[in-house]
Structure formats: C-alpha cells, structure tokens
Write a protein that holds these residues in place. Structure first.
Motif, PDB file in Angstrom:
ATOM      1  N   PHE A  16       0.824  -1.212   0.000  1.00  0.00           N
ATOM      2  CA  PHE A  16       0.000   0.000   0.000  1.00  0.00           C
ATOM      3  C   PHE A  16       0.854   1.255   0.000  1.00  0.00           C
ATOM      4  N   PHE A  17       1.985   1.222   0.700  1.00  0.00           N
ATOM      5  CA  PHE A  17       2.840   2.400   0.797  1.00  0.00           C
ATOM      6  C   PHE A  17       3.437   2.763  -0.562  1.00  0.00           C
ATOM      7  N   ALA A  18       3.857   1.764  -1.323  1.00  0.00           N
ATOM      8  CA  ALA A  18       4.371   2.009  -2.673  1.00  0.00           C
ATOM      9  C   ALA A  18       3.259   2.533  -3.583  1.00  0.00           C
ATOM     10  N   LEU A  19       2.061   1.964  -3.449  1.00  0.00           N
ATOM     11  CA  LEU A  19       0.919   2.420  -4.236  1.00  0.00           C
ATOM     12  C   LEU A  19       0.574   3.872  -3.896  1.00  0.00           C
ATOM     13  N   SER A  20       0.540   4.204  -2.626  1.00  0.00           N
ATOM     14  CA  SER A  20       0.177   5.557  -2.201  1.00  0.00           C
ATOM     15  C   SER A  20       1.135   6.606  -2.738  1.00  0.00           C
ATOM     16  N   ALA A  21       2.420   6.308  -2.683  1.00  0.00           N
ATOM     17  CA  ALA A  21       3.419   7.257  -3.177  1.00  0.00           C
ATOM     18  C   ALA A  21       3.205   7.534  -4.665  1.00  0.00           C
ATOM     19  N   ARG A  22       2.922   6.489  -5.421  1.00  0.00           N
ATOM     20  CA  ARG A  22       2.678   6.639  -6.862  1.00  0.00           C
ATOM     21  C   ARG A  22       1.347   7.341  -7.122  1.00  0.00           C
ATOM     22  N   ALA A  23       0.333   6.984  -6.350  1.00  0.00           N
ATOM     23  CA  ALA A  23      -1.007   7.540  -6.565  1.00  0.00           C
ATOM     24  C   ALA A  23      -1.025   9.051  -6.397  1.00  0.00           C
ATOM     25  N   LEU A  24      -0.304   9.563  -5.431  1.00  0.00           N
ATOM     26  CA  LEU A  24      -0.253  11.018  -5.231  1.00  0.00           C
ATOM     27  C   LEU A  24       0.293  11.723  -6.467  1.00  0.00           C
ATOM     28  N   LYS A  25       1.341  11.176  -7.039  1.00  0.00           N
ATOM     29  CA  LYS A  25       1.931  11.772  -8.240  1.00  0.00           C
ATOM     30  C   LYS A  25       0.999  11.644  -9.442  1.00  0.00           C
ATOM     31  N   ILE A  26       0.294  10.521  -9.524  1.00  0.00           N
ATOM     32  CA  ILE A  26      -0.636  10.325 -10.636  1.00  0.00           C
ATOM     33  C   ILE A  26      -1.801  11.310 -10.548  1.00  0.00           C
ATOM     34  N   VAL A  27      -2.320  11.527  -9.349  1.00  0.00           N
ATOM     35  CA  VAL A  27      -3.424  12.483  -9.181  1.00  0.00           C
ATOM     36  C   VAL A  27      -2.952  13.896  -9.529  1.00  0.00           C
ATOM     37  N   GLN A  28      -1.722  14.237  -9.166  1.00  0.00           N
ATOM     38  CA  GLN A  28      -1.176  15.547  -9.555  1.00  0.00           C
ATOM     39  C   GLN A  28      -1.100  15.660 -11.073  1.00  0.00           C
ATOM     40  N   GLN A  29      -0.653  14.584 -11.730  1.00  0.00           N
ATOM     41  CA  GLN A  29      -0.601  14.575 -13.193  1.00  0.00           C
ATOM     42  C   GLN A  29      -2.003  14.721 -13.773  1.00  0.00           C
ATOM     43  N   LEU A  30      -2.962  14.003 -13.205  1.00  0.00           N
ATOM     44  CA  LEU A  30      -4.341  14.032 -13.691  1.00  0.00           C
ATOM     45  C   LEU A  30      -4.918  15.444 -13.649  1.00  0.00           C
ATOM     46  N   LYS A  31      -4.578  16.193 -12.610  1.00  0.00           N
ATOM     47  CA  LYS A  31      -5.098  17.562 -12.471  1.00  0.00           C
ATOM     48  C   LYS A  31      -4.686  18.465 -13.629  1.00  0.00           C
ATOM     49  N   GLY A  32      -3.610  18.121 -14.313  1.00  0.00           N
ATOM     50  CA  GLY A  32      -3.145  18.916 -15.448  1.00  0.00           C
ATOM     51  C   GLY A  32      -3.664  18.434 -16.793  1.00  0.00           C
ATOM     52  N   THR A  33      -4.661  17.553 -16.784  1.00  0.00           N
ATOM     53  CA  THR A  33      -5.197  16.996 -18.028  1.00  0.00           C
ATOM     54  C   THR A  33      -6.587  17.541 -18.324  1.00  0.00           C
ATOM     55  N   LYS A  34      -7.163  17.057 -19.416  1.00  0.00           N
ATOM     56  CA  LYS A  34      -8.521  17.443 -19.818  1.00  0.00           C
ATOM     57  C   LYS A  34      -9.557  16.435 -19.341  1.00  0.00           C
ATOM     58  N   HIS A  35      -9.267  15.684 -18.265  1.00  0.00           N
ATOM     59  CA  HIS A  35     -10.257  14.706 -17.791  1.00  0.00           C
ATOM     60  C   HIS A  35     -11.519  15.437 -17.338  1.00  0.00           C
ATOM     61  N   LEU A  36     -12.648  14.753 -17.411  1.00  0.00           N
ATOM     62  CA  LEU A  36     -13.928  15.363 -17.064  1.00  0.00           C
ATOM     63  C   LEU A  36     -14.387  15.006 -15.659  1.00  0.00           C
ATOM     64  N   ASP A  37     -13.985  13.827 -15.177  1.00  0.00           N
ATOM     65  CA  ASP A  37     -14.387  13.387 -13.841  1.00  0.00           C
ATOM     66  C   ASP A  37     -13.423  12.304 -13.381  1.00  0.00           C
ATOM     67  N   TYR A  38     -13.354  12.116 -12.065  1.00  0.00           N
ATOM     68  CA  TYR A  38     -12.439  11.126 -11.497  1.00  0.00           C
ATOM     69  C   TYR A  38     -12.945  10.707 -10.119  1.00  0.00           C
ATOM     70  N   LYS A  39     -12.818   9.414  -9.826  1.00  0.00           N
ATOM     71  CA  LYS A  39     -13.143   8.873  -8.509  1.00  0.00           C
ATOM     72  C   LYS A  39     -12.130   7.787  -8.177  1.00  0.00           C
ATOM     73  N   SER A  40     -11.846   7.652  -6.906  1.00  0.00           N
ATOM     74  CA  SER A  40     -11.012   6.528  -6.468  1.00  0.00           C
ATOM     75  C   SER A  40     -11.489   6.068  -5.105  1.00  0.00           C
ATOM     76  N   ARG A  41     -11.214   4.810  -4.828  1.00  0.00           N
ATOM     77  CA  ARG A  41     -11.521   4.252  -3.517  1.00  0.00           C
ATOM     78  C   ARG A  41     -10.710   2.988  -3.343  1.00  0.00           C
ATOM     79  N   GLY A  42     -10.512   2.611  -2.129  1.00  0.00           N
ATOM     80  CA  GLY A  42      -9.782   1.387  -1.881  1.00  0.00           C
ATOM     81  C   GLY A  42      -9.609   1.139  -0.402  1.00  0.00           C
ATOM     82  N   PHE A  43      -9.307  -0.101  -0.096  1.00  0.00           N
ATOM     83  CA  PHE A  43      -9.082  -0.495   1.277  1.00  0.00           C
ATOM     84  C   PHE A  43      -8.202  -1.733   1.271  1.00  0.00           C
ATOM     85  N   TRP A  44      -7.267  -1.741   2.179  1.00  0.00           N
ATOM     86  CA  TRP A  44      -6.383  -2.872   2.384  1.00  0.00           C
ATOM     87  C   TRP A  44      -5.625  -3.203   1.107  1.00  0.00           C
ATOM     88  N   THR A  45      -5.986  -4.265   0.401  1.00  0.00           N
ATOM     89  CA  THR A  45      -5.219  -4.643  -0.784  1.00  0.00           C
ATOM     90  C   THR A  45      -5.988  -4.474  -2.103  1.00  0.00           C
TER      91      THR A  45
END
Length: 111
Positions: A16-45
């Motif tokens: 999860f820690f490796a995923l979280s570190a990557r996810a933060l950077k991906i969400v920052q990248q996403l904010k600079g795109t033309k996406h229209l909507d985004y959702k995420s969720r997760g727990f444990w694995t």
C-alpha cells in the motif's frame, strides 16, 4: 466520452505504501489533463479508480506519460492483479456497477 475503470489488487498490505506514493503523483498529473471526472476508492489490498475523458486520445496521452507511465513500469512489483476496462459512457458509473463491469475487463496477473 470514454470511461476508464481500473482495479488493483496488491500483493500484500505493505505494498500500500508504494501504491500511495505513486497515486499522489498520478493524481497531480491528472489535475493537469482534460479529464472530465475522477473517482477513487480502496481499502487494504484492493483499490479502484474511474476517470471520464472527452476522447480516447486524451485518455491514452495521460496513461502513457508522466507519473502514470512510471507507475505502470513497477506495477508487477506491487500488484497481484490489475483489471482495466474502457467503455463509452456519458458519466461515471456507481461503484457497484463499476465492479460488475470490471468482470469483463482486461486482466494482468503477476506472480
């Protein structure tokens, strides 16, 4: 419009820690795109994302660049299974519907 749905099943809870570190950077990248909507969720694995795009080209440009591309390169190190599905939709589905739709998604399995 194109909806992209992804599930990631981690190899174990400590990944999860490796995923979280990557996810933060991906969400920052996403904010600079033309996406229209985004959702995420997760727990444990088990973690899910959904994004909505005007067209497939914008989706592919995002997926094959920056932090997202770097995360894809290490996915086999942290994930047991990744499921991906892209389909034409005007809005993001509910989480229950998204999980059901992913049953027909493309599966990448890692040992």
């Amino acid at each position: 419009m194109i909806c992209s749905i992804t599930s990631i099943e981690l190899k174990g809870p400590l990944k999860f820690f490796a995923l979280s570190a990557r996810a933060l950077k991906i969400v920052q990248q996403l904010k600079g795109t033309k996406h229209l909507d985004y959702k995420s969720r997760g727990f444990w694995t088990k973690h899910y994302t959904m994004s909505l795009w005007e067209n497939e080209e914008d989706l592919k440009n995002f997926a094959k660049s920056g932090a997202h591309l770097e995360a894809m390169k290490i996915s086999k190190d942290i994930a047991k299974e990744i499921r991906i599905l892209s389909l034409e939709r005007d809005k993001l589905p509910s989480w229950d519907e998204a999980k059901k739709l992913l049953e027909n998604g493309k599966i990448y399995s890692y040992s």
